[in-house]
Write a protein that holds these residues in place. Structure first.
Motif, PDB file in Angstrom:
ATOM      1  N   ASP A 157     -10.493   0.149  18.279  1.00 24.39           N
ATOM      2  CA  ASP A 157      -9.736   1.148  19.045  1.00 24.39           C
ATOM      3  C   ASP A 157      -8.263   0.764  19.212  1.00 24.39           C
ATOM      4  N   LEU A 158      -7.825  -0.256  18.481  1.00 19.01           N
ATOM      5  CA  LEU A 158      -6.432  -0.691  18.635  1.00 19.01           C
ATOM      6  C   LEU A 158      -5.472   0.299  17.974  1.00 19.01           C
ATOM      7  N   THR A 159      -4.646   0.956  18.787  1.00 20.34           N
ATOM      8  CA  THR A 159      -3.679   1.910  18.229  1.00 20.34           C
ATOM      9  C   THR A 159      -2.259   1.443  18.518  1.00 20.34           C
ATOM     10  N   LEU A 160      -1.373   1.919  17.662  1.00 25.61           N
ATOM     11  CA  LEU A 160       0.026   1.530  17.740  1.00 25.61           C
ATOM     12  C   LEU A 160       0.833   2.813  17.597  1.00 25.61           C
ATOM     13  N   THR A 161       1.816   3.003  18.477  1.00 24.21           N
ATOM     14  CA  THR A 161       2.695   4.170  18.306  1.00 24.21           C
ATOM     15  C   THR A 161       3.874   3.726  17.471  1.00 24.21           C
ATOM     16  N   THR A 162       3.954   4.298  16.286  1.00 27.60           N
ATOM     17  CA  THR A 162       4.948   3.793  15.344  1.00 27.60           C
ATOM     18  C   THR A 162       5.286   4.862  14.311  1.00 27.60           C
ATOM     19  N   VAL A 163       6.146   4.503  13.367  1.00 26.24           N
ATOM     20  CA  VAL A 163       6.419   5.410  12.262  1.00 26.24           C
ATOM     21  C   VAL A 163       5.427   5.040  11.150  1.00 26.24           C
ATOM     22  N   PRO A 164       4.406   5.892  10.930  1.00 25.18           N
ATOM     23  CA  PRO A 164       3.297   5.485  10.063  1.00 25.18           C
ATOM     24  C   PRO A 164       3.717   5.009   8.674  1.00 25.18           C
ATOM     25  N   VAL A 165       4.645   5.713   8.007  1.00 26.44           N
ATOM     26  CA  VAL A 165       5.000   5.286   6.638  1.00 26.44           C
ATOM     27  C   VAL A 165       5.607   3.894   6.617  1.00 26.44           C
ATOM     28  N   LYS A 166       6.385   3.598   7.628  1.00 24.75           N
ATOM     29  CA  LYS A 166       7.029   2.281   7.658  1.00 24.75           C
ATOM     30  C   LYS A 166       5.994   1.193   7.949  1.00 24.75           C
ATOM     31  N   PHE A 167       5.135   1.473   8.932  1.00 29.23           N
ATOM     32  CA  PHE A 167       4.123   0.476   9.287  1.00 29.23           C
ATOM     33  C   PHE A 167       3.179   0.220   8.109  1.00 29.23           C
ATOM     34  N   SER A 168       2.750   1.288   7.435  1.00 27.74           N
ATOM     35  CA  SER A 168       1.800   1.035   6.336  1.00 27.74           C
ATOM     36  C   SER A 168       2.477   0.330   5.170  1.00 27.74           C
ATOM     37  N   GLN A 169       3.759   0.571   4.985  1.00 22.21           N
ATOM     38  CA  GLN A 169       4.474  -0.152   3.938  1.00 22.21           C
ATOM     39  C   GLN A 169       4.515  -1.659   4.231  1.00 22.21           C
TER      40      GLN A 169
ATOM     41  N   LEU B 177       2.652  -6.993   2.651  1.00 20.24           N
ATOM     42  CA  LEU B 177       2.148  -8.319   3.022  1.00 20.24           C
ATOM     43  C   LEU B 177       0.795  -8.586   2.368  1.00 20.24           C
ATOM     44  N   LEU B 178      -0.052  -7.551   2.332  1.00 23.46           N
ATOM     45  CA  LEU B 178      -1.372  -7.744   1.707  1.00 23.46           C
ATOM     46  C   LEU B 178      -1.257  -7.941   0.199  1.00 23.46           C
ATOM     47  N   ASN B 179      -0.367  -7.178  -0.438  1.00 22.39           N
ATOM     48  CA  ASN B 179      -0.119  -7.373  -1.878  1.00 22.39           C
ATOM     49  C   ASN B 179       0.166  -8.828  -2.172  1.00 22.39           C
ATOM     50  N   ASN B 180       1.081  -9.408  -1.384  1.00 22.98           N
ATOM     51  CA  ASN B 180       1.464 -10.795  -1.630  1.00 22.98           C
ATOM     52  C   ASN B 180       0.315 -11.756  -1.328  1.00 22.98           C
TER      53      ASN B 180
ATOM     54  N   LEU C 130       9.316  -8.298   0.423  1.00 23.61           N
ATOM     55  CA  LEU C 130       9.533  -8.891   1.740  1.00 23.61           C
ATOM     56  C   LEU C 130      10.840  -8.415   2.366  1.00 23.61           C
ATOM     57  N   ALA C 131      11.827  -8.085   1.530  1.00 20.47           N
ATOM     58  CA  ALA C 131      13.076  -7.523   2.074  1.00 20.47           C
ATOM     59  C   ALA C 131      12.764  -6.189   2.756  1.00 20.47           C
ATOM     60  N   ILE C 132      11.861  -5.425   2.151  1.00 21.78           N
ATOM     61  CA  ILE C 132      11.452  -4.154   2.741  1.00 21.78           C
ATOM     62  C   ILE C 132      10.685  -4.406   4.041  1.00 21.78           C
ATOM     63  N   VAL C 133       9.766  -5.383   4.013  1.00 18.22           N
ATOM     64  CA  VAL C 133       9.025  -5.733   5.237  1.00 18.22           C
ATOM     65  C   VAL C 133      10.014  -6.049   6.362  1.00 18.22           C
ATOM     66  N   HIS C 134      10.984  -6.894   6.054  1.00 20.07           N
ATOM     67  CA  HIS C 134      11.961  -7.325   7.050  1.00 20.07           C
ATOM     68  C   HIS C 134      12.738  -6.135   7.610  1.00 20.07           C
ATOM     69  N   ASP C 135      13.244  -5.276   6.732  1.00 23.67           N
ATOM     70  CA  ASP C 135      14.009  -4.098   7.168  1.00 23.67           C
ATOM     71  C   ASP C 135      13.170  -3.179   8.054  1.00 23.67           C
TER      72      ASP C 135
END
Ligand code: ADP
Length: 263
Positions: free
Chosen positions: A139-151, A156-159, A222-227
Motif C-alpha cells: 500500500d506504499l504510495t508516493l505523490t510524484t510525477v509518474p514518468v519521472k519516477f518510473s524513469q 537504476l534497475l537496468n544498471n 545515471l545523469a537522468i536519474v540525478h536530474d
C-alpha cells in the motif's frame, strides 16, 4: 573568472571619475563549458552508431550481401546500432528538455512501478539467472510525477541487472520515514571504485566504455536519474565496493513536492 565594465562618469579638467563594475562569472563560464562539452560528447556519441550503420550497409551493398551468414551478421549489427541510436536520442532529449514544472503530480503505487520495470527486464534477468527480491509494502504510495519516477526506477534497475554477475541478486527495498520515501536498489555486481563514484552521475561518464556500449548503454542513465530526482525534490546517493556490489538509495518527498508540481 571576472568580467569588468568601465563607465566614465565625469570628465573634469584634471581628473576623470570612473566607475568600474566587476562581475564574478566563474559559475557562468563553468556552465558554458559544461554545455560545450555536452554538445561535443553528443556529436561524438551520435557519430559512432551512424558510422557503423553506414559502413556495414555499404559493405553489404558492395557484395557482402551475397554470403547469407555475413548478410545476417551485418543486418544484426545495423539493427543493434540503430536501436542504440534511438535510445541515445531519447536520452539526450530527456536531458535537454527544460523542466517546466507543468507535469501532473499523482499518487503512484511504488510496488507497481518497480514491478513494471522488472517485467520489462525479464529477458536479461533470465539470461543472467538473477535472483530478485522486492521488499515493498503493497500500500506504499508516493505523490510524484509518474514518468519521472518510473524513469529513475527503470534506469537504476537496468544498471543493477546489467552490471551484475551471472547468478547474482537484485534487491529492491522501499521504506518511509515521516516525510520521505527511501528506495534502495542493491546489486551483487562489479561495483564502482571509490574514485569513480564521485563522477558516476556526470553525463557520458562511464567506468568502462566498451562494456557499457556493448550493452547498448548510452552513458546517460545515471545523469537522468540525478536530474529527475533533483527535479522531484529528492536526493540520490550510492555505496559500492569493487567486486561485491553497489547500492543506490533514492530519497523522495512522499507528498511535499517542489511547489511547481503541486497544482
Ligand atoms: P551506462 O549507459 O554506461 O550504463 P549510466 O549513466 O547508467 O550509463 O552509468 C554510468 C556508469 O556507471 C556505467 O558506465 C558504469 O560504469 C557505472 N555503473 C552504473 N551503475 C552501476 C552498477 N549498478 N554497478 C556497477 N557500475 C555501475
Amino acid at each position: 573568472a571576472v568580467d569588468a565594465s568601465v563607465i566614465a562618469l565625469n570628465r573634469g579638467t584634471d581628473h576623470l571619475e570612473v566607475l568600474v563594475m566587476l562581475y564574478d562569472v566563474t559559475y557562468l563560464r563553468q556552465v558554458e563549458q559544461m554545455q560545450l562539452d555536452f554538445v561535443g560528447n553528443v556529436s561524438h556519441e551520435l557519430k559512432t552508431p551512424v558510422t557503423a550503420i553506414s559502413g556495414f550497409a555499404e559493405t553489404l551493398l558492395n557484395g557482402a550481401k551475397d554470403d547469407p551468414a555475413t548478410l545476417n551478421q551485418f543486418l544484426q549489427i545495423i539493427f543493434d546500432e540503430s536501436t542504440r541510436l534511438t535510445q541515445l536520442i531519447t536520452d539526450i532529449l530527456t536531458l535537454s528538455r527544460p523542466d517546466t514544472g507543468q507535469a501532473q503530480a499523482t499518487a503512484v503505487k511504488v510496488a507497481e512501478v518497480v514491478q513494471t520495470a522488472l517485467v520489462n527486464l525479464r529477458k536479461p534477468i533470465e539470461e543472467k539467472n538473477l535472483t530478485l527480491e522486492t521488499i515493498i509494502p503493497d500500500d506504499l504510495t508516493l505523490t510524484t510525477v509518474p514518468v519521472k519516477f518510473s524513469q529513475v526506477v527503470r534506469n537504476l534497475l537496468n544498471n543493477a541487472v546489467f552490471y551484475n554477475r551471472n547468478g547474482g541478486k537484485v534487491t529492491v527495498t522501499a521504506t518511509t520515514d515521516d516525510k520521505s520515501l527511501l528506495l534502495s536498489v542493491a546489486d551483487t555486481g562489479i561495483g564502482i571504485a571509490e574514485n569513480d563514484q564521485a563522477r558516476i552521475f556526470e553525463r557520458f561518464y562511464r567506468v568502462d566504455k566498451a562494456r557499457s556500449r556493448h550493452n547498448g548503454g548510452t552513458g546517460l542513465g545515471l545523469a537522468i536519474v540525478h536530474d529527475m530526482v533533483l527535479q522531484l525534490g529528492g536526493e540520490v546517493s550510492l555505496s559500492s565496493q569493487l567486486g561485491v556490489g553497489t547500492t543506490f538509495v533514492v530519497s523522495l518527498p512522499l507528498a511535499d513536492l517542489p511547489t511547481f508540481y503541486k497544482d
